[in-house]
Every structure is written in structure tokens, then in C-alpha cells.
Design a protein around this motif. Structure first.
Motif, PDB file in Angstrom:
ATOM      1  N   GLU A  62     -22.403 -29.796  29.643  1.00 56.86           N
ATOM      2  CA  GLU A  62     -22.424 -29.477  31.076  1.00 56.86           C
ATOM      3  C   GLU A  62     -21.061 -28.974  31.542  1.00 56.86           C
ATOM      4  N   LEU A  63     -19.985 -29.551  30.996  1.00 51.23           N
ATOM      5  CA  LEU A  63     -18.652 -29.081  31.369  1.00 51.23           C
ATOM      6  C   LEU A  63     -18.441 -27.632  30.942  1.00 51.23           C
ATOM      7  N   GLN A  64     -18.959 -27.267  29.793  1.00 50.11           N
ATOM      8  CA  GLN A  64     -18.827 -25.880  29.344  1.00 50.11           C
ATOM      9  C   GLN A  64     -19.603 -24.939  30.249  1.00 50.11           C
ATOM     10  N   ARG A  65     -20.775 -25.351  30.666  1.00 50.01           N
ATOM     11  CA  ARG A  65     -21.558 -24.533  31.613  1.00 50.01           C
ATOM     12  C   ARG A  65     -20.805 -24.394  32.933  1.00 50.01           C
ATOM     13  N   LEU A  66     -20.237 -25.499  33.376  1.00 51.38           N
ATOM     14  CA  LEU A  66     -19.451 -25.473  34.610  1.00 51.38           C
ATOM     15  C   LEU A  66     -18.264 -24.522  34.477  1.00 51.38           C
ATOM     16  N   LYS A  67     -17.593 -24.587  33.337  1.00 56.65           N
ATOM     17  CA  LYS A  67     -16.447 -23.703  33.097  1.00 56.65           C
ATOM     18  C   LYS A  67     -16.860 -22.239  33.177  1.00 56.65           C
ATOM     19  N   GLU A  68     -18.006 -21.905  32.607  1.00 58.20           N
ATOM     20  CA  GLU A  68     -18.481 -20.520  32.624  1.00 58.20           C
ATOM     21  C   GLU A  68     -18.694 -20.034  34.055  1.00 58.20           C
ATOM     22  N   LEU A  69     -19.258 -20.885  34.899  1.00 59.69           N
ATOM     23  CA  LEU A  69     -19.458 -20.505  36.305  1.00 59.69           C
ATOM     24  C   LEU A  69     -18.126 -20.289  37.002  1.00 59.69           C
ATOM     25  N   VAL A  70     -17.171 -21.194  36.759  1.00 60.58           N
ATOM     26  CA  VAL A  70     -15.855 -21.082  37.395  1.00 60.58           C
ATOM     27  C   VAL A  70     -15.162 -19.788  36.973  1.00 60.58           C
ATOM     28  N   VAL A  71     -15.241 -19.452  35.702  1.00 58.92           N
ATOM     29  CA  VAL A  71     -14.620 -18.216  35.203  1.00 58.92           C
ATOM     30  C   VAL A  71     -15.259 -17.004  35.869  1.00 58.92           C
ATOM     31  N   LEU A  72     -16.579 -16.998  36.001  1.00 57.99           N
ATOM     32  CA  LEU A  72     -17.261 -15.887  36.673  1.00 57.99           C
ATOM     33  C   LEU A  72     -16.784 -15.744  38.114  1.00 57.99           C
ATOM     34  N   LEU A  73     -16.644 -16.882  38.791  1.00 59.30           N
ATOM     35  CA  LEU A  73     -16.190 -16.857  40.183  1.00 59.30           C
ATOM     36  C   LEU A  73     -14.796 -16.254  40.288  1.00 59.30           C
ATOM     37  N   HIS A  74     -13.882 -16.727  39.462  1.00 63.76           N
ATOM     38  CA  HIS A  74     -12.497 -16.272  39.568  1.00 63.76           C
ATOM     39  C   HIS A  74     -12.309 -14.856  39.034  1.00 63.76           C
ATOM     40  N   ASN A  75     -13.219 -14.413  38.185  1.00 65.97           N
ATOM     41  CA  ASN A  75     -13.147 -13.029  37.710  1.00 65.97           C
ATOM     42  C   ASN A  75     -13.801 -12.049  38.672  1.00 65.97           C
ATOM     43  N   GLY A  76     -14.441 -12.579  39.715  1.00 64.88           N
ATOM     44  CA  GLY A  76     -15.120 -11.710  40.675  1.00 64.88           C
ATOM     45  C   GLY A  76     -16.459 -11.215  40.183  1.00 64.88           C
ATOM     46  N   ALA A  77     -16.968 -11.842  39.104  1.00 69.04           N
ATOM     47  CA  ALA A  77     -18.214 -11.365  38.514  1.00 69.04           C
ATOM     48  C   ALA A  77     -19.445 -12.036  39.119  1.00 69.04           C
ATOM     49  N   LEU A  78     -19.247 -13.068  39.925  1.00 68.75           N
ATOM     50  CA  LEU A  78     -20.383 -13.733  40.562  1.00 68.75           C
ATOM     51  C   LEU A  78     -20.593 -13.095  41.933  1.00 68.75           C
ATOM     52  N   THR A  79     -21.760 -12.547  42.137  1.00 73.75           N
ATOM     53  CA  THR A  79     -22.018 -11.800  43.363  1.00 73.75           C
ATOM     54  C   THR A  79     -23.250 -12.333  44.079  1.00 73.75           C
ATOM     55  N   GLY A  80     -23.313 -12.040  45.375  1.00 73.02           N
ATOM     56  CA  GLY A  80     -24.475 -12.383  46.166  1.00 73.02           C
ATOM     57  C   GLY A  80     -25.521 -11.289  46.112  1.00 73.02           C
ATOM     58  N   CYS A  81     -26.515 -11.380  47.001  1.00 74.18           N
ATOM     59  CA  CYS A  81     -27.643 -10.446  46.979  1.00 74.18           C
ATOM     60  C   CYS A  81     -27.222  -8.992  47.135  1.00 74.18           C
ATOM     61  N   SER A  82     -26.229  -8.749  47.954  1.00 71.12           N
ATOM     62  CA  SER A  82     -25.821  -7.371  48.244  1.00 71.12           C
ATOM     63  C   SER A  82     -24.870  -6.807  47.200  1.00 71.12           C
TER      64      SER A  82
END
Length: 576
Positions: free
Chosen positions: A126-146
Motif C-alpha cells: 500500500e505504501l508503494q501505491r501511495l508513493k506512486e500517487l504522490v509522484v504523479l501529483l508532484h510531477n503534474g501528471a495527475l489531472t482532473g476531468c478537463s
């Protein structure tokens, strides 16, 4: 695990009786005299660990009392209870669960299996999954609907699902990343959610729904209102898409998060052997990892694991959580001091008193022992406090000159969390001075000399002296960190967690359930429909009167504030 019914009442033991007699004797002895009679007291009643110094020498104990307190821990079976904790035995007996928050941070001596599954393996996955989400957020790769990058994260949770993460983020202010802002909403009072959403761009906002059961009324009400806010911003988007792109679930009930509409890959799991107030080490700590970076979240876990190791291995006489727990029991149960103050001299720790209030009072606010019999002694103290300098200009008058005695923990750090010259020295001088003043006080003779030096007449000196006397004898611990960083913060919080556990063991109560919380929540769910309309005949007169007053006046009340209008940028790719 120990049989909960195989013990005799500890309050009938000889060591308990001896401590009661010593408490009566120690109340008549001055703290200053204890120092005068023991040149080694400060060093002998201190403990230095890698991250901090614990000075407990300003406490109303002598060597004989300390020895008896250690004997009390032994007679309470602390060795076995501690072993059971780390072995994953179901020490949360009333709910039939183990208590394994140390497993979340690598604090176990060896891996365990529950239901044939590795505890450590599940936690790390679970920590590894959490890390992946955090990296996406800080890399700007996590986006909303638009397609706009997520720049703001709003954590929806109450109790342990918000207090731990928010306390840690505030404490680690010097380690925050600047590219994603984290906000917290815990109150079902819609004013808090409304205030947080003002100024946020729905297209770039992500909501974390943090709830162990995913049925917590306050949290789920806020989650539904957050979804409505998103719908107003993007009326053409399907609700399912908004939930998939703008919501994350953190829960011990992943199936319920998915029923709500959150994607399985956006659902992060912890387990029912994690108590809510001990859950910041789990994926509940996602906001910490977002705000401060995953590497700092990992350092927080490592610091707590350091304390786990110390608590597991150190003999009681050199064991920081054990010593602090014994002192708490000494004051609350034997000396009759029902309150305890937490006084951090570090602005970054301003939420620590509230966090420890929940951790301690929700754990040990009990009146029934492990045999189901009402106790004949005081259990956990009332925990309160705030940052030291503010407290000095508020309630320290009470600490110094009230007839009540309130033991206190002073907490500071050697290293400043800023680069402003001169501030930190003033801060620490005040912390050291306050603990010294509480211990020593000022007697009438000293007051008289001070006033005479100012040229006052004997008549004036005689009149003023009673008002300026401080009787002293007010005990305290001082915890002096080398530096407030992720690792030391983890150790500090874990220190108090284990202290609370030890208190419960000695007092023969169960520290890991909270039925008192459940009672009020159940009644609230029954009363909620009655606010609209229902027969009140089965309610007590006071409750019925309050509901009737609400009904009469609701029609004329001011229209509640709606959630803020959402400003949608003209360009779908424009960043808020």
C-alpha cells in the motif's frame, strides 16, 4: 495473550498501597529540597535518546517512589502486555482485534501473518501505491476531468483521519513541497467546507475521503457536498467521471469506497487492526506524503520505528514511554491531580496538544477495568494546552498561582525552524524559565526583598507580599529535541502512543476501544430526522424543548450560505 480475567485488582496490591502512602508524604516535600538533597538528581532523572533529551527531574518523586513505580509496572504485567502488542495478539479485547500500528512503520521485531497474509507485505504494497500517487501529483501528471493538473488536495475526514495528518503537516512546515496545496475539512458544519472551497478551482481539485468504515456521517456528508460542488462546475460531466477523476478513498472498507464510486486504483487500504487515532502511519498519512514528499513521510515512519525499538528493548528504568506513563499514573491516580498540560515551545507543534488530547483521552477515558468492574481510582488525566509563549499570556497565571497542581510537558528543540536572529534564544529561555519558576516558586521572604529593593515601605511590602507569592512545587517534564524534523517528529508521537498504552496496562483498562464515542453518534442518527418532523414523546423534556425551539425558529432563519460559486477558466488547459 494474558487472560483478561486472571488478574486481581492492582489497587489492592502492596506496592499500590505503598505508593498511596508515599504520595501523601511527597506532597509535603518541596521540589527544591529534593534537588538540594541529591546532587545527581538532574542527571539520574534524565534520559538521552538519539533524537532528544527527556528531563524528568522536576517531578515530585524521589528514588524510593521511582523504584516502587517500576515495581508497579512489573506487577501489572507490562512485560507480557508489551510482548503481546508487538506479537499481534488481540489486546483490543472488546473488539477482538490486535493493535498493530507499529507494523505500519516497520516497528515489529519480526513479520506476522493475519489470515495467512503477511502484515509487512501488505503494508509495503500500500505504501508503494501511495508513493506512486504522490509522484504523479508532484510531477503534474495527475489531472482532473478537463485535463488540468491537480494543484489542490482537500482531505475530508474527522478524528484520527484528519488530526494526525494535519498535526504532522503543521509540524513539518519547513519540509513542505510548494507545488500541491493540502487543505483539511473535518467539521460537518458546512461553514468549514465552504471556507476551504472559496478560491479553489474545481477543475484542479482532488478530494481524499478518509474514513475507516466509509460510513462516518460527518465525512460522507462532506464528500457528497464536495461532489455537488464539482457538478456545479462541470454540469456536462457524468457523476461517475467526476468521482473517478477527482476523488481518492482511504479506508479499511475498500468495497464501500468503490460503492460510492471511487475507482479501485484510487482506493488505498488500511486494516481494522489500525485504530483511527493511531492511523497517521498508514495510508491515512497520504496528505503528509503529498504536502511534504514521500521521502519525508518515510522518515516520519522510521522515527516512529526507532521509538518502537526503544520501547521494546529498553529496561523499564531507562524506557522513555514507560517513565512518562508511570509519572502520569503517579500524578493522576496517586497524587490526585486530574489534568495534564502539553506546552510546546515551537510554533510548528501548535496542534500537538489537540492531537495528544484525542490520543490520550479517547484511549484511557475509561471507568471499567479489564474484568468489567468499575475502577476505584482515577484513570487518564484531562489533557490540554497550547503553544508556550501564547499560554504564558493566557493560562500560566493559573498554573503558577492557582491552588491546583497541573503537571506539564514542556517540548522544544535545540535547532530553530527559521533563520531569524535572536528569536529562538528568547523562546528557549522562556521555556526553561517557566519550568524553573513552576518548580521553585517565590516565597514571602524573597518577595519582601524584591519589593524593599524597589523602595517600598514596610507597610506596602506587607500588603503586597501575599499577592506575589508563588508556592512552587509544580512538576514538569522537559523534552528537548535536537531538531524538529520528520524522524524526530515520528519518534515524539510514538513516544506518547506507547506512554498511553503503558498507562492503560498499569490501570488495568482497555485503551483501544472508544465506546463513549459511539454512543453519541448513535443518538445523533436517531435525532436527526426528528429535527424535521416526528413525535417527541419518547424524548426527555430538555431534548424535546431544544428540538421544538429549532423547529419554531428554522423558518425565520437566515438562508444558509451555499457552497461558493465555481470559477471555470475559459481555457481547459489553464492552470489555477
Amino acid at each position: 495473550m494474558q487472560d483478561a480475567h486472571s488478574h486481581s485488582a492492582i489497587s489492592q496490591s502492596p506496592v499500590w498501597q505503598a505508593l498511596q502512602e508515599q504520595a501523601a508524604q511527597l506532597k509535603r516535600r518541596r521540589l527544591a529540597d529534593l534537588f538540594a538533597g541529591d546532587p545527581q538528581r538532574a542527571s539520574d532523572f534524565s534520559l538521552e535518546l538519539p533524537q532528544f533529551l527527556l528531563d524528568f527531574s522536576k517531578n515530585h518523586i524521589d528514588r524510593s517512589v521511582f523504584v516502587n513505580l517500576l515495581r508497579l509496572a512489573e506487577e501489572a504485567g507490562l512485560d507480557q502486555w508489551r510482548a503481546d502488542l508487538f506479537a499481534g495478539e488481540p489486546i483490543n479485547v472488546t473488539e477482538g482485534r490486535p493493535v498493530l500500528h507499529p507494523a505500519l512503520r516497520g516497528g515489529l521485531a519480526e513479520d506476522l501473518e493475519i489470515g495467512g497474509v503477511s502484515v509487512t507485505g501488505g503494508v509495503e504494497a500500500e505504501l508503494q501505491r501511495l508513493k506512486e500517487l504522490v509522484v504523479l501529483l508532484h510531477n503534474g501528471a495527475l489531472t482532473g476531468c478537463s485535463g488540468k493538473r491537480i494543484t489542490d488536495v482537500v482531505n475530508l475526514g474527522v478524528g484520527g483521519s484528519h488530526l494526525g495528518p494535519q498535526t504532522a503537516i503543521e509540524a513539518l512546515r519547513a519540509y513542505r513541497k510548494g507545488d500541491v496545496a493540502v487543505h483539511f475539512v473535518s467539521n460537518v458544519d458546512g461553514a468549514q467546507l465552504t471556507d476551504v472551497l472559496v478560491g479553489l478551482d474545481a477543475e484542479s481539485t482532488l478530494f481524499i475521503v478518509s474514513s475507516k468504515t466509509f460510513t462516518t456521517s460527518e465525512t460522507m456528508t462532506n464528500a457528497r457536498s464536495a461532489l455537488k460542488w464539482l457538478q456545479r462546475a462541470a454540469p456536462d460531466e457524468a457523476v461517475e467521471v467526476l468521482l473517478q477523476r477527482h476523488f481518492v478513498g482511504v479506508t479499511a472498507s475498500p468495497e464501500k469506497a468503490q460503492q460510492f464510486g471511487i475507482l479501485p486504483e484510487r482506493t488505498y487500504r488500511f486494516w481494522d487492526w489500525v485504530g483511527g487515532r493511531y492511523s497517521l502511519w498508514s495510508v491515512i498519512g497520504l496528505p503528509i506524503a503529498i504536502a511534504c514528499g514521500f521521502e519525508n513521510f518515510r522518515a516520519l515512519l522510521d522515527g516512529a520505528a526507532d521509538m518502537d525499538h526503544h520501547f521494546r528493548e529498553a529496561p523499564f528504568a531507562q524506557n522513555a514511554p514507560v517513565i512518562m506513563a508511570l509519572l502520569s499514573v503517579w500524578y493522576c491516580t496517586f497524587m490526585g491531580y486530574p489534568a495534564h498540560a502539553v506546552l510546546p515551545y515551537d510554533q510548528a507543534l501548535h496542534m500537538l496538544p489537540a492531537y495528544l488530547q484525542q490520543a490520550d483521552m479517547e484511549s484511557n477515558g475509561k471507568s471499567t477495568n479489564r474484568a468489567g468492574v468499575e475502577v476505584d481510582y482515577a484513570t487518564g488525566p484531562l489533557i490540554w494546552g497550547q503553544t508556550g509563549i501564547n499560554g504564558q499570556h493566557a493560562f500560566y497565571q493559573y498554573l503558577h498561582q492557582s491552588p491546583e497542581v497541573v503537571p506539564a510537558d514542556f517540548i522544544g528543540s535545540v535547532t530553530a525552524g527559521h533563520d531569524l536572529e535572536g528569536h529562538h534564544e528568547i523562546l528557549l529561555a522562556n521555556m526553561f524559565a517557566q519550568s524553573q519558576a513552576l518548580m521553585n516558586g517565590v516565597d514571602a521572604e524573597s518577595v519582601g526583598r524584591e519589593l524593599a529593593a524597589k523602595g517600598l515601605s514596610q507597610e506596602e511590602i506587607k500588603r503586597l507580599t501575599p499577592f506575589k507569592v508563588h508556592r512552587g512545587g509544580k512538576p514538569s517534564n522537559t523534552i528537548l529535541l535536537k531538531e524538529l524534523d520528520p524522524r524526530s517528529l515520528g519518534g515524539l508521537i510514538a513516544l506518547y502512543e506507547h506512554k498511553i498504552f503503558v498507562q492503560g496496562v498499569i490501570l488495568q483498562i482497555y485503551s483501544f476501544d472508544q465506546w463513549g464515542v459511539e454512543l453519541g453518534k448513535g443518538l445523533a442518527s436517531k435525532l436527526e430526522p426528528k429535527l424535521a418532523a416526528a413525535d417527541l414523546a419518547d424524548e426527555d423534556d430538555s431534548t424535546a424543548q431544544l428540538i421544538e425551539y429549532y423547529r419554531r425558529n428554522k423558518c425565520g432563519a437566515v438562508t444558509p450560505t451555499e457552497l461558493p460559486e465555481v470559477e471555470v477558466a475559459e481555457s481547459a488547459g489553464e492552470q489555477a
